[in-house]
Every structure is written in C-alpha cells, then in structure tokens.
Design a protein around this motif. Sequence first.
Motif, PDB file in Angstrom:
ATOM      1  N   GLN A 161       0.835  -1.196   0.000  1.00 14.55           N
ATOM      2  CA  GLN A 161       0.000   0.000   0.000  1.00 14.55           C
ATOM      3  C   GLN A 161       0.873   1.252   0.000  1.00 14.55           C
ATOM      4  O   GLN A 161       2.046   1.215   0.369  1.00 14.55           O
ATOM      5  N   ASP A 162       0.280   2.399  -0.379  1.00 14.19           N
ATOM      6  CA  ASP A 162       1.000   3.667  -0.307  1.00 14.19           C
ATOM      7  C   ASP A 162       1.498   3.924   1.111  1.00 14.19           C
ATOM      8  O   ASP A 162       2.577   4.475   1.317  1.00 14.19           O
ATOM      9  N   SER A 163       0.721   3.519   2.094  1.00 21.08           N
ATOM     10  CA  SER A 163       1.025   3.792   3.491  1.00 21.08           C
ATOM     11  C   SER A 163       2.066   2.847   4.070  1.00 21.08           C
ATOM     12  O   SER A 163       2.502   3.024   5.208  1.00 21.08           O
ATOM     13  N   GLY A 164       2.461   1.843   3.321  1.00 19.44           N
ATOM     14  CA  GLY A 164       3.457   0.908   3.819  1.00 19.44           C
ATOM     15  C   GLY A 164       2.904  -0.417   4.266  1.00 19.44           C
ATOM     16  O   GLY A 164       3.661  -1.278   4.703  1.00 19.44           O
ATOM     17  N   TYR A 165       1.599  -0.608   4.180  1.00 19.77           N
ATOM     18  CA  TYR A 165       1.013  -1.899   4.535  1.00 19.77           C
ATOM     19  C   TYR A 165       1.252  -2.909   3.413  1.00 19.77           C
ATOM     20  O   TYR A 165       1.158  -2.574   2.239  1.00 19.77           O
ATOM     21  N   PHE A 166       1.529  -4.150   3.808  1.00 19.63           N
ATOM     22  CA  PHE A 166       1.574  -5.255   2.856  1.00 19.63           C
ATOM     23  C   PHE A 166       0.544  -6.294   3.285  1.00 19.63           C
ATOM     24  O   PHE A 166       0.663  -6.855   4.369  1.00 19.63           O
ATOM     25  N   PHE A 167      -0.418  -6.536   2.445  1.00 23.59           N
ATOM     26  CA  PHE A 167      -1.439  -7.527   2.745  1.00 23.59           C
ATOM     27  C   PHE A 167      -1.036  -8.873   2.175  1.00 23.59           C
ATOM     28  O   PHE A 167      -0.353  -8.958   1.149  1.00 23.59           O
ATOM     29  N   LEU A 168      -1.467  -9.916   2.811  1.00 24.19           N
ATOM     30  CA  LEU A 168      -1.081 -11.262   2.404  1.00 24.19           C
ATOM     31  C   LEU A 168      -1.514 -11.582   0.985  1.00 24.19           C
ATOM     32  O   LEU A 168      -0.722 -12.099   0.190  1.00 24.19           O
ATOM     33  N   GLN A 169      -2.773 -11.286   0.651  1.00 23.45           N
ATOM     34  CA  GLN A 169      -3.270 -11.680  -0.663  1.00 23.45           C
ATOM     35  C   GLN A 169      -2.495 -11.055  -1.826  1.00 23.45           C
ATOM     36  O   GLN A 169      -2.137 -11.756  -2.776  1.00 23.45           O
ATOM     37  N   PRO A 170      -2.190  -9.739  -1.805  1.00 25.89           N
ATOM     38  CA  PRO A 170      -1.385  -9.186  -2.896  1.00 25.89           C
ATOM     39  C   PRO A 170      -0.011  -9.833  -3.028  1.00 25.89           C
ATOM     40  O   PRO A 170       0.503  -9.996  -4.139  1.00 25.89           O
ATOM     41  N   VAL A 171       0.596 -10.211  -1.897  1.00 29.23           N
ATOM     42  CA  VAL A 171       1.889 -10.889  -1.957  1.00 29.23           C
ATOM     43  C   VAL A 171       1.749 -12.227  -2.672  1.00 29.23           C
ATOM     44  O   VAL A 171       2.565 -12.583  -3.541  1.00 29.23           O
ATOM     45  N   LEU A 172       0.717 -12.974  -2.324  1.00 30.77           N
ATOM     46  CA  LEU A 172       0.484 -14.262  -2.989  1.00 30.77           C
ATOM     47  C   LEU A 172       0.206 -14.066  -4.470  1.00 30.77           C
ATOM     48  O   LEU A 172       0.717 -14.814  -5.317  1.00 30.77           O
ATOM     49  N   ASP A 173      -0.594 -13.053  -4.800  1.00 31.09           N
ATOM     50  CA  ASP A 173      -0.910 -12.779  -6.203  1.00 31.09           C
ATOM     51  C   ASP A 173       0.346 -12.422  -6.996  1.00 31.09           C
ATOM     52  O   ASP A 173       0.522 -12.857  -8.134  1.00 31.09           O
ATOM     53  N   ALA A 174       1.219 -11.606  -6.383  1.00 27.60           N
ATOM     54  CA  ALA A 174       2.434 -11.182  -7.076  1.00 27.60           C
ATOM     55  C   ALA A 174       3.359 -12.357  -7.345  1.00 27.60           C
ATOM     56  O   ALA A 174       3.927 -12.484  -8.437  1.00 27.60           O
ATOM     57  N   LEU A 175       3.528 -13.233  -6.352  1.00 32.31           N
ATOM     58  CA  LEU A 175       4.398 -14.394  -6.541  1.00 32.31           C
ATOM     59  C   LEU A 175       3.835 -15.350  -7.594  1.00 32.31           C
ATOM     60  O   LEU A 175       4.576 -15.875  -8.438  1.00 32.31           O
ATOM     61  N   THR A 176       2.537 -15.566  -7.568  1.00 35.21           N
ATOM     62  CA  THR A 176       1.908 -16.461  -8.544  1.00 35.21           C
ATOM     63  C   THR A 176       2.038 -15.894  -9.949  1.00 35.21           C
ATOM     64  O   THR A 176       2.370 -16.615 -10.898  1.00 35.21           O
ATOM     65  N   PHE A 177       1.776 -14.590 -10.083  1.00 34.36           N
ATOM     66  CA  PHE A 177       1.897 -13.952 -11.395  1.00 34.36           C
ATOM     67  C   PHE A 177       3.326 -14.026 -11.902  1.00 34.36           C
ATOM     68  O   PHE A 177       3.561 -14.243 -13.102  1.00 34.36           O
ATOM     69  N   ALA A 178       4.291 -13.834 -11.009  1.00 26.04           N
ATOM     70  CA  ALA A 178       5.697 -13.915 -11.416  1.00 26.04           C
ATOM     71  C   ALA A 178       5.996 -15.275 -12.028  1.00 26.04           C
ATOM     72  O   ALA A 178       6.671 -15.379 -13.055  1.00 26.04           O
ATOM     73  N   GLY A 179       5.480 -16.340 -11.402  1.00 26.55           N
ATOM     74  CA  GLY A 179       5.708 -17.676 -11.942  1.00 26.55           C
ATOM     75  C   GLY A 179       5.046 -17.880 -13.282  1.00 26.55           C
ATOM     76  O   GLY A 179       5.629 -18.485 -14.195  1.00 26.55           O
ATOM     77  N   ASP A 180       3.840 -17.369 -13.438  1.00 27.10           N
ATOM     78  CA  ASP A 180       3.090 -17.584 -14.675  1.00 27.10           C
ATOM     79  C   ASP A 180       3.589 -16.749 -15.843  1.00 27.10           C
ATOM     80  O   ASP A 180       3.376 -17.118 -17.004  1.00 27.10           O
ATOM     81  N   SER A 181       4.239 -15.623 -15.559  1.00 28.99           N
ATOM     82  CA  SER A 181       4.579 -14.672 -16.616  1.00 28.99           C
ATOM     83  C   SER A 181       6.027 -14.731 -17.080  1.00 28.99           C
ATOM     84  O   SER A 181       6.437 -13.934 -17.933  1.00 28.99           O
ATOM     85  N   GLY A 182       6.827 -15.648 -16.533  1.00 26.72           N
ATOM     86  CA  GLY A 182       8.196 -15.790 -17.011  1.00 26.72           C
ATOM     87  C   GLY A 182       9.209 -14.911 -16.321  1.00 26.72           C
ATOM     88  O   GLY A 182      10.316 -14.716 -16.832  1.00 26.72           O
ATOM     89  N   VAL A 183       8.866 -14.373 -15.144  1.00 20.47           N
ATOM     90  CA  VAL A 183       9.837 -13.600 -14.369  1.00 20.47           C
ATOM     91  C   VAL A 183      10.953 -14.527 -13.892  1.00 20.47           C
ATOM     92  O   VAL A 183      10.702 -15.674 -13.509  1.00 20.47           O
TER      93      VAL A 183
END
Length: 495
Positions: free
Chosen positions: A183-205
């Motif tokens: 978040q802009d405020s510095g919060y990290f929520f669990l679901q966005p972290v999971l989404d980012a890692l999953t997307f990284a795997g699917d997109s060839g990062v």
Amino acid sequence: MRAGSEDFTTRVAGTAGLAGAAANSRIGTSPDGAGDADRAVERLTATVPGGDTVLKARPARRPGAEPLAGLQWDMQAIDATAEGSHAVQPGSRKVTVGVIDTGVDASHPDIAPNFDAAGSRNFATDLPEIDGPCEVEGCLDPADVDEGGHGTHVAGTIAAAANGLGVAGVAPGVNLVNLRAGQDSGYFFLQPVLDALTFAGDSGVDVVNMSFYVDPWLFNCRANPADSPEEQASQRTTVTAVQRALDYARSKGVLPVGAAGNAATDLGAPGVDTSSPNYPLDAQGNPAGARERTIDNSTCLSVPAESDGVVTVTSTGPSGRKAYYSNYGTEQADVAAPGGDAYDTPNGRSNPAAQVLSTYPAGVLAAQGLIDADGEPTTPSVLRETTRDGRDAYYRYLQGTSMAAPHAAGVAALVVSEHGENDPAHPGTLTLDPELTEAFLLGTADDVACPTPAEFTYRRVTPNGEVTSTATCAGPADRNGFYGRGVVNALDAVS
C-alpha cells in the motif's frame, strides 16, 4: 477469497481444500527517522536525522561511468561497475526482474529505459482509511506509479539504466516489471503478496525482490501460547500460503530474493517480540494489540525471509562490516550485500553518503518536503540531476536490508543473462533453473570472516548522546551468521 465478517476465519476453518484464512496485514510506514527497528524491514530505510556530517564534494566521474557513479560505493564493493561486471555482462532484456514492493515510478528517467509496462501489474488497491484519498476511480493505481518511494529505490539498485544520467544499477540492461503488493502507506497484505508471486511464476519472471515481511506479525508462530487460537490459525495460514506461493514461483523458474530485516536480531535466537500484532491501529495510530511475546525459533518464522527457497540477504556498510541494524543468523543468512550504514564512519556520526544512493520519485519527495517548490533538494540525502531535455531526475540515500536485497537480486539477474537458455514457455526470453542461479550467486560470493573478537560493538554518536550495541558472529569465513556464504560479487558471477 474476500470477506468482511469478523467470524469468517472461524466459519471456514473446516472447509475442505482450504488451508486457512488470515486477515489483511501491514508492513509499516517508512518513518522520517531510524527508530522502531523491530517494526518492519522498511523501518530503517529512511535517512538517519540529526547528524552533523554532510556530503563532501562529489568524486570525479570515472571514464565510461554514470555521473553519480563516484557516490555508488555499494556498486564498487561488489564490482558492479562500468569497468567491472558491466563490461562483461550488463544484463539482457530477455531476463526479467520483478519488484514486489510499493510500486515503481516508470517516469523516472533512469528507470524508464528498462521498464516493462505490459508485464507490470498492481495487486494492491488503495484503502482511503490508511492510504489517504484515492487518486483514481476504483482506487487501483496504474502499474507504473509509486507513491511510497521504496519500490523505486529498490528498482534503481537492480536496473537503473546506463544512459549517461545519474546512477546505474547492478544489471542496467535487464527487463524490470512492477509487481506491486504494498500500500502507499506501507502496509503489505497477504493476498497481494500471494498474487504477485503467482503472477511472477506464470509470466516468465526470472528473479523477484522481496524487501518486506508479511504482517501483522513480526514473527508468524504456529502455536505461540501468547496468541489466541484465532491468531495462531491466522499465522499458520500466512506461513503455509506464502510457502506454497514461493514453491510455485520457483517451480516456474523464479528465484526469490528477500531482505533479512532490520531489528539487529539473531534470527536463530530472536528472543522477545514486542511489536506484534502491528495492525489494527488505535485512535492514536498505534498498534492496538501489540504485546510482549517470547519467540520460539523452532516454531516461529519471519516471512518470507525464513521461508524455504528464499535467498536471504543481510546488509553491510561502506567499511564492509555488517550494518548495525541488520538481522543475521547462521541458519538464515545466505549472502550479504551493501545496504548502507549511516554510522559506518570514522567518528561514528551519521553521514548520508554511507547509505545507498538510488532512484526516487519526485512526487514523494515533494510530499515529504525533501524538495522545495522549485524542485531544489532541502536535504543532503537527496540529489537532483537534469536530463538533456530538461527533465528532473531525483536520487535519494537510504539504508536497510531492503537496499541490500536488490543488489543480490541484480547479481542473480546477471547470472541468468550470462548462463540462461532460451525459455520455450516464454519465447524470446531466457531462463535458468533457480537452483543453478542460486548456486552461481552463492558460489561466487566473496568469503568474509567473522570479526575478531566475534562479539562486535557498534558505536553511534547521535544528537541524544552515544549509543552502543553488540552482535555476535558465529561460523567460518565461508558460512557465518553475519555474511552467509559471503558478499555477492557481480563480476565473479558472470566471469
């Protein structure tokens, strides 16, 4: 899955196929000072205030180097320079690094040449109650902005372009994608972290940088007696869910690189945690439920730093010493990298130049009062450069293991650039088994022995007086708690 009812986690506990449920959690805001070291990885990335040491004149520019290269002691320490690794392997555009952070400012002139807008995503929706008024309808910012600043600093360390302006990153030729989870405020929520890692795997990062921990718990404990059954279940869910996402990403060719944290803690004997849970907040903006918890190393983890499959990075200062704030541990530290230490100076007084210089968004600096109405920096921790077409580019000194991790991530990207093979799953790109990338990264790191004596004393001269602290290093030169397998070396990794 999303739900707002308070008893949701209890009601779904027995659902088949569901490992668990956890509430959204925060990582903490970036403060003006360097206090609250036990709150979050970002808590020590702001310039130490109140020091009486200012920057000296800029060093002369080396032939072929960027204008501010003389101030990048961090790049010189790992041979990621124009005459070092960049002359051998500057990084390939066929290799992609994902920045899982607060965002990336794609308009920054040193970021823009390597930024991949099509491959970037924002998984974090702004929440007015913590982030302030939404800037766009629907509160989902475009995937090319950073209103926190931290992610842009990280991105510049990884891959600021070698374009004759400002600084150059460790891998100035690789492809950068913003996988925003904070978040802009510095919060990290669990679901966005999971989404980012999953997307990284699917997109060839190929590599992701993770300079954060998943809150509201500094340590996620499976069965801490100080926590309620619901809190224990939530923490178990966080540990399990993040591990599954990391395993998935690695199975798809992604090497996760993470920051060790800034609490000056031996992660093998963490002791007591007094900061958790750091969300929700009370009316004064303080953690409402924070309390003292004894941390059992066998059942409690700092996530993702202590999750399996993550290259965990500790931080060093200009002299090469472990930074005073950096976490460490013989079981946890994989490698070390420059992260800055404002007090790593001859007299023990703070100096911005002992921190890491990297790219930073102008809008965030203006909002923080670090540049004036004319765009002039109001602090020696911020530098201003002007492009040939008259645009301003800003750079800021910060410190933290958040700054150390992207150095290692950049070296990992160079490894894939040099040793990778064509990726049949993503034509036109390169790939390398994460086990091999990790082996190159760790195997080419420069061994650094523990200090003598092993109990090292840090001396910091602050406006409130002198402060001392100690940390004890254990292990041999090729694998110890301060430096892991050693300090990463970009040139050796590609030679």
